[in-house]
Scaffold this motif. Structure first.
Motif, PDB file in Angstrom:
ATOM      1  N   UNK A  98      70.156  14.347  21.348  1.00  0.00           N
ATOM      2  CA  UNK A  98      68.669  15.308  21.291  1.00  0.00           C
ATOM      3  C   UNK A  98      68.650  15.167  22.913  1.00  0.00           C
ATOM      4  N   UNK A  99      68.971  14.468  23.868  1.00  0.00           N
ATOM      5  CA  UNK A  99      69.504  14.519  25.161  1.00  0.00           C
ATOM      6  C   UNK A  99      68.234  15.901  26.155  1.00  0.00           C
ATOM      7  N   UNK A 100      68.346  16.934  25.353  1.00  0.00           N
ATOM      8  CA  UNK A 100      67.603  18.370  25.898  1.00  0.00           C
ATOM      9  C   UNK A 100      65.643  17.194  25.691  1.00  0.00           C
ATOM     10  N   UNK A 101      65.482  16.566  24.781  1.00  0.00           N
ATOM     11  CA  UNK A 101      63.970  16.173  24.543  1.00  0.00           C
ATOM     12  C   UNK A 101      63.968  14.538  25.414  1.00  0.00           C
ATOM     13  N   UNK A 102      64.852  13.715  24.974  1.00  0.00           N
ATOM     14  CA  UNK A 102      65.243  12.579  26.025  1.00  0.00           C
ATOM     15  C   UNK A 102      65.709  12.296  26.658  1.00  0.00           C
TER      16      UNK A 102
END
Length: 283
Positions: free
Chosen positions: A126-130
């Motif tokens: 979830x690199x979109x968030x992190x």
């Protein structure tokens, strides 16, 4: 400004909002769209091209359409010629902006240490968030200047998707279907009105439109070139200039794409020719 292919059926987009507001509580966060077709990097690139130019200088866009969900995908931040910023994976998402508008600067993002990124050490999907939302929020709020994001690279080193050429010949202009309108079913080509104007077609004239896929003709018909959908009766096809000043093909109050099973991509070739010099009143 957030763009993803996540949809909004779960909490993923809300989590991204949460990270952004945790970084900068007064930040204005908006959605470009979260309805990019799953894994469709080309559509993500096109929607940035469709949208970025109309936002004020300094606007930061976070675009996360990352089919590989890969921790090895290089995150980048780009500055456009009109001083907008996009934070995204280097997977082709910048293709249309680079080609049609140009880029002022590109930086390879070096992951910062932050509480907002604590999960990134163990969680890699979830690199979109992190990662991307955190970087975007820090950049938009001024906490992380563009110059500090990482080393400069050049636009020609970025991953680029293939774009179809537009060619003009005697009484003919050829391009491709760039995108289809997901709600109304219009077909948007990459043929600019400037190229179409070389045909000498005037408003109200008829145009022969041919659409082929892998050299197999899928559609051919003559239709009016009009200023508005109201210039033709309901159910009638038309050629018009869309909001990006490219040629579109549509049916008044019906989905052209659905009816004729037209999709987008460089293999969907569109050819337009002047038809018989017939004029229609009220076009």
């Amino acid at each position: 400004m957030l763009q993803t292919d996540f949809g909004q059926m779960d909490g993923s987009v809300s989590a991204m909002y949460g990270i952004a507001y945790s970084v900068a509580p007064r930040l204005a966060v908006h959605d470009l769209t979260h309805n990019i077709p799953p894994y469709d990097i080309f559509a993500a690139s096109y929607r940035l091209y469709q949208t970025v130019r109309f936002w004020p200088e300094g606007t930061v866009f976070v675009s996360v359409v990352d089919p590989g969900v890969s921790n090895d995908q290089q995150p980048i931040a780009v500055q456009t010629m009109d001083n907008k910023f996009i934070v995204t994976p280097d997977n082709g998402t910048i293709t249309h902006l680079a080609h049609y508008q140009g880029l002022r600067a590109v930086r390879q993002i070096q992951t910062p240490t932050s509480k907002a990124l604590a999960a990134f050490n163990e969680e890699h999907t979830f690199r979109g968030r992190d990662l991307y939302t955190y970087i975007g929020a820090a950049l938009a709020s001024g906490q992380l200047p563009f110059a500090d994001l990482g080393p400069l690279t050049t636009p020609d080193e970025l991953v680029q998707l293939a774009l179809a050429p537009v060619t003009t010949g005697q009484n003919e202009v050829t391009g491709a279907v760039d995108i289809t309108d997901p709600r109304f079913g219009s077909v948007w080509t990459n043929i600019p009105v400037t190229a179409f104007n070389t045909l000498g077609v005037k408003t109200g004239d008829t145009v022969k439109v041919s659409i082929a896929y892998h050299d197999q003709l899928r559609y051919q018909n003559t239709m009016r070139y009009t200023r508005s959908f109201a210039s033709v009766v309901v159910g009638e096809p038309l050629v018009y200039v869309n909001s990006l000043l490219n040629l579109g093909v549509a049916i008044n109050q019906a989905s052209f794409a659905d009816l004729y099973h037209i999709e987008a991509g460089i293999d969907w070739v569109v050819t337009m020719n002047p038809a018989a010099p017939q004029r229609f009143p009220g076009a």
